[in-house]
Write a protein that holds these residues in place. Structure first.
Motif, PDB file in Angstrom:
ATOM      1  N   UNK B 139       0.819  -1.204   0.000  1.00  0.00           N
ATOM      2  CA  UNK B 139       0.000   0.000   0.000  1.00  0.00           C
ATOM      3  C   UNK B 139       0.852   1.252   0.000  1.00  0.00           C
ATOM      4  N   UNK B 140       1.892   1.228   0.783  1.00  0.00           N
ATOM      5  CA  UNK B 140       2.780   2.392   0.835  1.00  0.00           C
ATOM      6  C   UNK B 140       3.444   2.618  -0.509  1.00  0.00           C
ATOM      7  N   UNK B 141       3.777   1.561  -1.154  1.00  0.00           N
ATOM      8  CA  UNK B 141       4.421   1.678  -2.463  1.00  0.00           C
ATOM      9  C   UNK B 141       3.479   2.313  -3.463  1.00  0.00           C
ATOM     10  N   UNK B 142       2.243   1.875  -3.441  1.00  0.00           N
ATOM     11  CA  UNK B 142       1.282   2.450  -4.390  1.00  0.00           C
ATOM     12  C   UNK B 142       1.091   3.920  -4.107  1.00  0.00           C
ATOM     13  N   UNK B 143       1.031   4.246  -2.838  1.00  0.00           N
ATOM     14  CA  UNK B 143       0.873   5.650  -2.474  1.00  0.00           C
ATOM     15  C   UNK B 143       2.068   6.457  -2.933  1.00  0.00           C
ATOM     16  N   UNK B 144       3.221   5.859  -2.819  1.00  0.00           N
ATOM     17  CA  UNK B 144       4.433   6.552  -3.244  1.00  0.00           C
ATOM     18  C   UNK B 144       4.396   6.871  -4.740  1.00  0.00           C
ATOM     19  N   UNK B 145       3.950   5.923  -5.532  1.00  0.00           N
ATOM     20  CA  UNK B 145       3.848   6.164  -6.966  1.00  0.00           C
ATOM     21  C   UNK B 145       2.876   7.304  -7.248  1.00  0.00           C
ATOM     22  N   UNK B 146       1.793   7.320  -6.519  1.00  0.00           N
ATOM     23  CA  UNK B 146       0.822   8.395  -6.752  1.00  0.00           C
ATOM     24  C   UNK B 146       1.436   9.737  -6.412  1.00  0.00           C
ATOM     25  N   UNK B 147       2.151   9.781  -5.318  1.00  0.00           N
ATOM     26  CA  UNK B 147       2.801  11.045  -4.939  1.00  0.00           C
ATOM     27  C   UNK B 147       3.799  11.462  -5.994  1.00  0.00           C
ATOM     28  N   UNK B 148       4.531  10.468  -6.485  1.00  0.00           N
ATOM     29  CA  UNK B 148       5.528  10.765  -7.508  1.00  0.00           C
ATOM     30  C   UNK B 148       4.861  11.336  -8.749  1.00  0.00           C
ATOM     31  N   UNK B 149       3.756  10.769  -9.096  1.00  0.00           N
ATOM     32  CA  UNK B 149       3.019  11.265 -10.252  1.00  0.00           C
ATOM     33  C   UNK B 149       2.632  12.715 -10.051  1.00  0.00           C
ATOM     34  N   UNK B 150       2.086  13.005  -8.876  1.00  0.00           N
ATOM     35  CA  UNK B 150       1.670  14.380  -8.588  1.00  0.00           C
ATOM     36  C   UNK B 150       2.865  15.324  -8.670  1.00  0.00           C
ATOM     37  N   UNK B 151       3.981  14.863  -8.128  1.00  0.00           N
ATOM     38  CA  UNK B 151       5.169  15.706  -8.170  1.00  0.00           C
ATOM     39  C   UNK B 151       5.610  15.981  -9.596  1.00  0.00           C
ATOM     40  N   UNK B 152       5.573  14.948 -10.407  1.00  0.00           N
ATOM     41  CA  UNK B 152       5.973  15.117 -11.797  1.00  0.00           C
ATOM     42  C   UNK B 152       5.070  16.120 -12.509  1.00  0.00           C
ATOM     43  N   UNK B 153       3.806  16.010 -12.250  1.00  0.00           N
ATOM     44  CA  UNK B 153       2.870  16.924 -12.898  1.00  0.00           C
ATOM     45  C   UNK B 153       3.154  18.362 -12.461  1.00  0.00           C
ATOM     46  N   UNK B 154       3.473  18.506 -11.212  1.00  0.00           N
ATOM     47  CA  UNK B 154       3.829  19.837 -10.710  1.00  0.00           C
ATOM     48  C   UNK B 154       5.063  20.357 -11.429  1.00  0.00           C
ATOM     49  N   UNK B 155       6.044  19.491 -11.579  1.00  0.00           N
ATOM     50  CA  UNK B 155       7.281  19.889 -12.241  1.00  0.00           C
ATOM     51  C   UNK B 155       7.014  20.254 -13.700  1.00  0.00           C
ATOM     52  N   UNK B 156       6.103  19.523 -14.323  1.00  0.00           N
ATOM     53  CA  UNK B 156       5.745  19.840 -15.713  1.00  0.00           C
ATOM     54  C   UNK B 156       5.223  21.256 -15.804  1.00  0.00           C
ATOM     55  N   UNK B 157       4.377  21.595 -14.852  1.00  0.00           N
ATOM     56  CA  UNK B 157       3.781  22.924 -14.873  1.00  0.00           C
ATOM     57  C   UNK B 157       4.872  23.990 -14.782  1.00  0.00           C
ATOM     58  N   UNK B 158       5.778  23.803 -13.835  1.00  0.00           N
ATOM     59  CA  UNK B 158       6.844  24.782 -13.650  1.00  0.00           C
ATOM     60  C   UNK B 158       7.721  24.864 -14.892  1.00  0.00           C
ATOM     61  N   UNK B 159       8.043  23.700 -15.407  1.00  0.00           N
ATOM     62  CA  UNK B 159       8.922  23.638 -16.570  1.00  0.00           C
ATOM     63  C   UNK B 159       8.301  24.378 -17.751  1.00  0.00           C
TER      64      UNK B 159
END
Lengths: 513, 313
Positions: B139-159
């Protein structure tokens, strides 16, 4: 030293939840058993944390650039969103509480049910993995209506056996082409059963029922085709294992072999084309990919204007002269072999897609013929890929024979992202960083989302394999306390079949006569 | 005792040199403390992997006492065959662009995914694991992937914002806008001394002349390449520089001329997305197959469970 987790006392007290990592006959070595799963998961978590840290750094820098320049001193890195316990590998007490509550609720669900209670389940369309008929003999008519009728089960098993265990592929597939190729009463029987099976399968994979239902009806025999070819190396040699083909194709199959060909114009031409690929240059990589796409496309394209002659010619091209094959093996280095393998990676999936897209029923003869030609073309592709695999295997074996001591380090040798020689074989190509152009914000986001998704799937598949290897034997060996059998089963089922997202409901089957 | 032959030291050094260079190419972390026979074995493996066929090299002793001539041969072969120097340059340079990789090679690293050689630190030799712990980890792993996804999307916006805001500023019109690093360079030039040093070095060694020669040879090769690779999708590995272009690029391969001096290949995100989608579908299919196999085996197991019916979700 292991008392950190609050669960452990419960385990010792209740002795209900333990998973014995001691399958029968297996040596208990360091890290054997489910510990390996735990270690794999922990490692994955560590990597993920590393990725997040790196990403956070980059994001922070970008954020800083977008703010007012010059006001950097008060800048603080934002706390990681949602990072509950960092590196901790133990659930918090609160989480444990919640978990206990959930488990108690699940236990209540595992209660005695009378047979009458099964009708509401039926009405909802829920389907059982195992019908009452599989366990204790059914006691009344209603029980027999539990989804997955008994007579379908062997069919199902057989189909699955056919598609998953090619070793048992001895019995002929039930699917036969209808007239003018073959007539077989089995066809009708199959089609009558298929809907029943599809319904149960459809509701089983809730939400994805349509594709699965359709696939089960039309995909069964085709899966046979693919799997027979897939697993059997060398390339298909036994015609009776590949049903549903025209007689001409069958004859072609019989004459096909990985061995020497009788020569002839076509094989020479093929040999020449493939031998161009044998040279260590850009053409090699170009050739390999050129084969898979145009072949498939060509096959599909040809389906609209059937020219059997051309397909048969194509089939003959697979016979390579022996001296060429020898040269091919000698010339491939392990690096190239690996690259070739990468190219082939996505082929099976794509081929399966095409194959499953072919319907089992054809309203007209034209459609049927078109379908047949498509399948033949796909089969040609499969043969070619298998053949290439065989060549690669031979090449690899000869490489291993050359330097048996070198192969051991192959794992560490696999270069991380060495630029491919095929495309950028000149030095400038390596020095010039290629551009990746995106045209919209959405595209950028999609790109990153997909990259992440692919990485995640890689990991999921690796973990799934580890879990299968470690957890299934535990259940199969039955070395667990009987009282916890159901819970253990549920947990492992959830993990292995539903990705940990959904769990099956366990119901006690104790009937009051 | 006679003095050691003069080439003894040379062979050792040569082995070590090859080891250091090849390790960089193969992305591994290398330490000086690796024993010489390990280093030699690694070099031999790497040469074998890339197809070096001279048996004399593989017969060289593992103490590094002989073989300078063979090593010289192998080294020259590497320079030519692997474009060793260029690769090292490419790996060690300052990355000025917004780099992202298009392939998933990093996912296939051998021992990174399953940690097969690791043991869960809490368990050590004991082989009892609570299955709920595994579920929790998952479960923690799945949550981690979701967080990573959110982070990436945030980075896309900034980029994307940075790309937009700096559009038109870059002297290289192929690029059009700054990367994060370049923007940062403008904001805090003192942080990028290394870039300046590099620049000076390059100018010192007359790099521009070499660059011109490379340009010309590349133009010639491009003609053949375009022809050969036309039907084939580009299989890029390694890093690419992210560039925002609001119009769709004219040609897929982007081998056309540009205002900049350096002809570079360009690939569109659309293509990469398509490839990734294919890859994703293929992987999902594989995962489902594995899950299906599990379901079957668990079905069989369920038959043995007395008095329990399993109703799948």
């Amino acid at each position: 030293p292991h008392a950190a987790c609050g669960l452990r006392p419960a385990v010792r007290a209740g002795r209900r939840w333990g998973v014995t990592g001691r399958p029968v006959g297996r040596r208990v070595a360091d890290g054997a058993g489910p510990c390996r799963v735990a270690a794999a998961l922990a490692a994955a978590l560590g990597e993920g944390a590393e990725r997040r840290r790196e990403l956070e750094q980059r994001t922070a820098r970008s954020r800083a650039l977008l703010r007012c320049w010059g006001s950097e001193e008060d800048e603080q890195s934002q706390p990681e969103a949602g990072s509950s316990s960092g590196h901790e590998n133990r659930p918090s007490p609160k989480e444990l509480e919640e978990l206990e509550l959930l488990n108690r609720a699940l236990e209540k669900a595992l209660k005695v049910r009378k047979s009458i209670l099964k009708s509401p389940l039926e009405a909802q369309g829920a389907t059982g993995e195992k019908s009452a008929g599989e366990g204790p003999t059914p006691k009344n008519a209603e029980e027999q209506q539990v989804p997955v009728p008994v007579e379908d089960v062997p069919e199902n098993t057989k189909v699955r056996a056919v598609s998953k265990k090619p070793a048992s592929l001895k019995k002929p597939s039930p699917y036969q082409l209808r007239a003018p190729y073959r007539t077989d009463p089995d066809v009708k029987k199959l089609q009558r059963k298929a809907p029943a099976r599809c319904v149960s399968q459809g509701s089983r994979t809730a939400g994805k029922s349509s594709s699965k239902g359709v696939a089960c009806k039309q995909g069964r025999s085709h899966r046979t085709v693919i799997c027979a070819s897939d697993r059997e190396v060398p390339a298909p040699a036994e015609p009776q294992k590949i049903p549903g083909l025209s007689r001409s194709a069958l004859n072609e199959q019989q004459s096909f072999s990985v061995g020497d060909s009788a020569g002839g114009k076509n094989s020479v031409a093929a040999g020449k084309r493939l031998s161009d690929g044998g040279r260590k240059n850009c053409g090699f990589l170009g050739e390999s990919s050129k084969k898979e796409d145009p072949t498939t496309e060509g096959a599909l394209g040809r389906s609209t204007s059937p020219r059997t002659v051309t397909l048969q010619e194509k089939g003959c091209q697979l016979k390579l002269p022996l001296p060429y094959r020898k040269a091919y093996s000698r010339n491939s280095s392990p690096a190239e072999i690996e690259k070739e393998l990468k190219v082939l990676q996505d082929v099976p999936s794509l081929l399966s897609q095409y194959v499953e897209a072919e319907p089992a029923d054809h309203p007209t003869l034209e459609r049927e013929y078109e379908s047949l030609l498509t399948l033949e073309g796909l089969q040609t592709t499969v043969s070619q890929c298998l053949h290439k695999l065989q060549l690669l295997r031979t090449a690899m074996e000869s490489q291993m024979r050359l330097r048996p001591d070198c192969a051991g380090d192959i794992g560490s040798c696999s270069p991380a992202c060495v630029p491919p020689r095929g495309q950028m074989c000149d030095s400038a190509g390596i020095l010039a960083v290629p551009l990746l152009c995106y045209s919209s914000f959405q595209e950028l986001r999609d790109l990153f989302a997909l990259k992440l998704q692919v990485s995640m799937l890689h990991q999921e598949i690796a973990l799934q394999k580890v879990m299968m290897a470690e957890l299934l034997p535990v259940l199969e060996s039955r070395l667990y306390p009987e009282a916890s059998a159901a819970q253990l089963y549920r947990a492992i089922y959830t993990q292995l079949c539903e990705g940990g997202k959904r769990f099956p409901v366990l119901v006690r089957d104790e009937l009051v006569d | 005792p006679p003095p050691p032959p003069p080439f003894l030291l040379q062979s050792l050094d040569f082995w070590r040199l090859l080891y250091a260079l090849l390790k960089q190419i193969h992305g591994g972390k290398w330490t000086e403390s690796d024993a010489i026979d390990n280093q030699i074995r690694f070099v031999k493996s790497a040469l074998w992997y890339h197809g070096y066929g001279r048996p004399e090299l593989y017969r060289l002793p593992s103490d590094g006492s002989a073989g300078s001539r063979e090593l010289l041969l192998a080294f020259s072969w590497l320079l030519h065959r692997l474009s060793l120097l260029e690769q090292l340059l490419a790996r060690n340079r300052v990355k000025t662009g917004d780099e992202t990789s298009v392939c998933t090679c990093e996912d296939d690293l051998p021992n990174s995914q399953t940690g097969t050689t690791e043991r869960a630190p809490e368990y050590g030799l004991e082989d009892r694991v609570d299955v709920r712990y595994l579920q929790w980890l998952n479960g923690r792993l799945r949550f981690q992937w979701r967080s990573l996804h959110a982070q990436h999307q945030e980075q896309c916006k900034l980029l994307h914002k940075i790309h937009l805001f700096t559009s038109g500023s870059h002297m290289d019109q192929t690029l059009g806008h700054f990367s994060v690093t370049e923007t940062d360079l403008v904001r805090q030039p003192e942080n990028y001394k290394q870039v300046k040093t590099r620049e000076e070095e390059l100018q010192k060694e007359g790099f521009s002349a070499t660059a011109r020669k490379i340009e010309e040879s590349v133009e010639l090769k491009l003609l053949n390449l375009t022809h050969l690779c036309a039907p084939k999708k580009p299989q890029l590995h390694g890093s690419c520089r992210l560039v925002y272009r609001s119009k769709h690029p004219a040609s897929k391969m982007g081998f056309g001329r540009s205002v900049s001096k350096e002809p570079v290949s360009a690939v569109s995100a659309t293509e990469v997305i398509r490839e990734l989608q294919m890859r994703e579908a293929s992987l999902e299919r594989e995962l489902k197959q594995l899950q299906e196999e599990c379901r079957q085996r668990l079905d069989e197991i369920a038959e043995g469970l007395d008095g329990v019916i399993c109703i799948s979700p």
